[in-house]
Motif scaffolding. Structure first.
Motif, short mmCIF file in Angstrom:
data_model
loop_
_atom_site.label_atom_id
_atom_site.label_comp_id
_atom_site.label_asym_id
_atom_site.label_seq_id
_atom_site.Cartn_x
_atom_site.Cartn_y
_atom_site.Cartn_z
N UNK A 111 64.12 52.20 11.44
CA UNK A 111 64.06 51.31 12.02
C UNK A 111 63.03 51.42 13.30
N UNK A 112 62.22 50.20 13.26
CA UNK A 112 61.26 50.22 14.37
C UNK A 112 61.37 48.89 14.98
N UNK A 113 61.08 49.23 16.48
CA UNK A 113 60.71 48.12 17.30
C UNK A 113 59.31 47.70 17.61
N UNK A 114 59.16 46.37 17.29
CA UNK A 114 58.02 45.63 17.16
C UNK A 114 57.62 44.71 18.38
N UNK A 115 56.65 44.68 18.97
CA UNK A 115 56.38 43.74 20.08
C UNK A 115 54.77 43.07 19.75
N UNK A 116 54.86 41.78 19.51
CA UNK A 116 53.51 41.09 19.55
C UNK A 116 53.07 40.44 20.75
N UNK A 117 51.82 40.45 21.03
CA UNK A 117 51.38 39.72 22.25
C UNK A 117 50.34 38.76 21.79
N UNK A 136 72.19 56.44 25.91
CA UNK A 136 71.68 55.49 25.34
C UNK A 136 72.43 54.12 25.59
N UNK A 137 71.76 52.84 25.76
CA UNK A 137 72.52 51.75 25.91
C UNK A 137 72.81 51.21 24.44
N UNK A 138 72.54 51.57 23.66
CA UNK A 138 72.58 51.20 22.09
C UNK A 138 74.15 51.48 21.75
N UNK A 139 74.71 50.70 20.82
CA UNK A 139 75.98 51.02 20.50
C UNK A 139 75.65 51.14 18.74
N UNK A 140 77.15 51.38 18.11
CA UNK A 140 76.74 51.60 16.94
C UNK A 140 77.12 50.36 15.98
N UNK A 141 77.34 49.30 16.60
CA UNK A 141 77.65 47.73 16.01
C UNK A 141 76.13 47.29 15.80
N UNK A 142 76.22 46.04 15.65
CA UNK A 142 75.17 45.15 15.38
C UNK A 142 74.48 44.39 16.63
N UNK A 143 75.09 44.59 17.67
CA UNK A 143 74.51 44.06 18.92
C UNK A 143 73.38 44.31 19.45
N UNK A 144 72.13 44.07 18.51
CA UNK A 144 70.91 44.61 19.01
C UNK A 144 70.42 43.79 20.15
N UNK A 145 70.43 42.29 20.28
CA UNK A 145 70.09 41.34 21.21
C UNK A 145 70.35 42.04 22.53
N UNK A 146 71.44 42.52 22.91
CA UNK A 146 72.10 43.08 24.31
C UNK A 146 71.72 44.36 24.27
N UNK A 147 72.22 45.31 23.31
CA UNK A 147 71.95 46.54 23.52
C UNK A 147 70.56 46.95 23.54
#
Length: 416
Positions: A241-247, A326-337
Motif C-alpha cells: 500500500x502506498x500513499x499518493x499526493x498530487x498537486x 501509529x494512529x492507524x488501526x487494523x480496520x478500514x478507517x483510512x479517512x481518519x486514521x
C-alpha cells in the motif's frame, strides 16, 4: 502498535488507544464531494487555517455532507467572519437537515453580506449527542467561474495517468525534459517523462477515488490537491500500500487549460515481514523523502525510525522489526486514521531499548483526538507499552506548528 497508557485511565491499567470518533465533513459542489474537513475540539487560530478554499455558488447556498460514523448530531451552526476574525458577517443556527444511517446532508444559506472575490473564514460547528461541540474550518469565496470544469480537468488528468493509451492526450500539458528525475517514483513532476508520469511498470490500482481539495484561487489560476492510496505488487508478488499526493496549479482560459505545476509524491507503507527485513538491512520501499528521522542506541543494538507517520524499532541483535506507535488501526478507517496532519520524531533511546519520542500536530485518535499540540511519549521495552509524559495544546494549524518547532527537541539525561 496501539497499546497505550492514557492519563484518563487508572494508573497501572494498559488500554488500547481509543478509536477515531469525530465526524468528517465534506463540502459539496455540483453534487461532488470536495474539501474534506476534519474536526477540532478546540478553537483554532483562524489565520493559520488555510488548508482549503471552498467556492460558493451564485445562489449562496453551500451544501455539506457529513459522514457521522455512528454519531448522532443534535445541532448544526456556522459563522462567517473576515479572515482576521475581526468582523462577524453572520452567525446562523440551522433548524433542519437530512439524516440517513451514516450521513447527514445540510444546506448553509449564506446571507447577502459577503463580497465577490473576497475570502472569508467559515467555521462550522456540529453538536453531537454526547454534548460535544466539534469545529470545522474552511475559507470561502464567491464569484468563482467554471469551477466544475476545473475540477473535472484535475480528476480526469489523474485518472488518465493510470491508462497509458488515454494518457497520450496529456502530453500537450507536460514539460518533460532534463529537469525531470525519472529514477524514483517517490517524486514525479511536470518535467518527468511520460512513462514516469504514467507509473512505468508499477501498474498501481487505486484503493478509493480521491476527494479533491481546492487550496487556492487567484483569478483564473487555481490550485488543487488530491490524496489517495494505491496498491502495487512488489518483486515477490506481495501487495503493498502506498500513499499518493498530487498537486496541481492550473490556468483556465476560454481557449484552453494550462498546467502550470504538477507534482506527485508516493510513499510506501512499511510491513514487518521477512522479505522487507534481512540481517542489518530494512527495505523501506518507495519514498518521497530521503531525510528519514532516525536514531540509534549507543551500543548499536536498537535503531528507531519513522516511515509514513509510523514509529518503527529494529532490534539488530535478534533481527526483528516492529511498530511502536501509529494512529492507524487494523480496520478500514483510512479517512481518519491516515489523516496526515502530524509528524513523529524519535528523540532518545538507551541501551535497554527504552525510548522517548514526540508526536506533534493534529491528534487523529485517542484521548486528545481533535486537538493540535505536542505530545511527549515514553516507551518501555520490557512492558512494550507507550505512556504519555505530557501534552501541550496549540491553537495553530499543523503547518504553522511544524514550521515553528523545527528540530528543537531534546531530552536531558534525567529525562526532562
Amino acid at each position: 502498535c496501539v497499546y497505550f497508557y492514557q492519563n484518563k485511565k487508572p494508573a497501572g491499567e494498559a488500554v488500547l488507544m481509543d478509536e477515531a470518533s469525530l465526524p468528517v465533513v465534506y463540502m459539496l459542489y455540483e453534487g461532488e464531494r470536495i474539501n474534506r474537513l476534519h474536526g477540532y475540539r478546540m478553537e483554532m487560530d483562524a489565520a493559520s487555517m488555510r488548508d482549503s478554499l471552498t467556492p460558493v455558488r451564485p445562489d449562496r447556498e453551500l451544501r455539506i455532507s457529513v459522514d457521522t460514523y455512528g454519531k448522532k448530531l443534535t445541532g448544526i451552526s456556522y459563522e462567517v467572519r473576515s479572515l482576521d476574525k475581526e468582523r462577524l458577517i453572520e452567525r446562523t443556527l440551522l433548524e433542519e437537515w437530512t439524516e440517513s444511517k451514516e450521513a447527514v446532508d445540510a444546506v448553509l444559506k449564506l446571507e447577502n453580506l459577503i463580497e465577490a472575490g473576497e475570502e472569508y473564514l467559515l467555521t462550522l460547528q456540529l453538536t453531537v449527542e454526547e454534548g460535544d461541540d466539534i469545529l470545522y474550518y474552511t475559507r470561502i469565496l464567491t464569484g468563482v467561474e467554471q469551477m466544475e470544469e476545473k475540477l473535472a480537468y484535475v480528476l480526469d488528468f489523474s485518472r488518465k495517468t493510470f491508462q497509458k493509451e488515454e494518457a497520450e492526450s496529456l502530453i500537450m500539458y507536460l514539460e518533460s525534459g532534463p529537469k525531470g528525475d525519472n529514477t524514483n517514483f517517490g517524486n514525479v513532476t511536470i518535467y518527468s517523462s511520460f512513462d514516469q508520469i504514467t507509473w512505468g511498470q508499477l501498474a498501481p490500482v487505486r484503493v478509493a477515488e480521491p476527494v479533491p481539495t481546492i487550496t487556492d484561487i487567484n483569478g483564473n489560476i487555481t490550485s488543487f490537491r488530491l490524496e489517495y492510496q494505491v496498491q502495487i505488487k512488489n518483486m515477490y508478488g506481495t501487495t503493498e500500500i502506498c500513499n499518493v499526493t498530487e498537486f496541481y496549479r492550473t490556468n483556465f482560459t476560454p481557449d484552453r487549460t494550462y498546467l502550470l505545476t504538477y507534482e506527485r509524491t508516493m510513499d510506501q507503507k512499511i510491513r514487518a515481514v521477512s522479505e522487507n527485513v534481512t540481517s542489518g538491512r530494512i527495505n523501506l520501499g518507495i519514498s518521497s523523502n530521503t531525510d528519514i528521522p532516525i536514531i540509534t542506541s549507543k551500543d548499536g543494538r536498537w535503531t528507531v525510525f519513522v516511515k509514513e507517520r509510523e514509529l518503527w524499532k529494529y532490534d539488530n541483535r535478534n533481527n526483528t522489526l516492529y511498530c511502536v506507535f501509529s494512529f492507524r488501526d487494523s480496520g478500514d478507517d483510512g479517512v481518519r486514521a491516515d489523516y496526515n496532519q502530524h509528524e513523529i520524531k524519535p528523540v532518545k533511546i538507551d541501551e535497554k531499548g527504552n525510548l522517548h519520542f514526540i508526536v506533534y500536530g493534529y491528534m487523529n485518535r485517542g484521548y486528545h483526538e481533535g486537538n493540535v499540540g505536542v505530545t511527549l511519549y515514553s516507551y518501555q521495552e520490557e512492558s512494550q507499552r507507550v505512556e504519555e509524559v505530557f501534552f501541550l495544546p496549540s491553537e495553530k494549524s499543523f503547518a504553522c506548528l511544524k514550521e515553528s518547532l523545527g528540530d528543537l527537541f531534546y531530552i536531558t539525561p534525567k529525562n526532562h
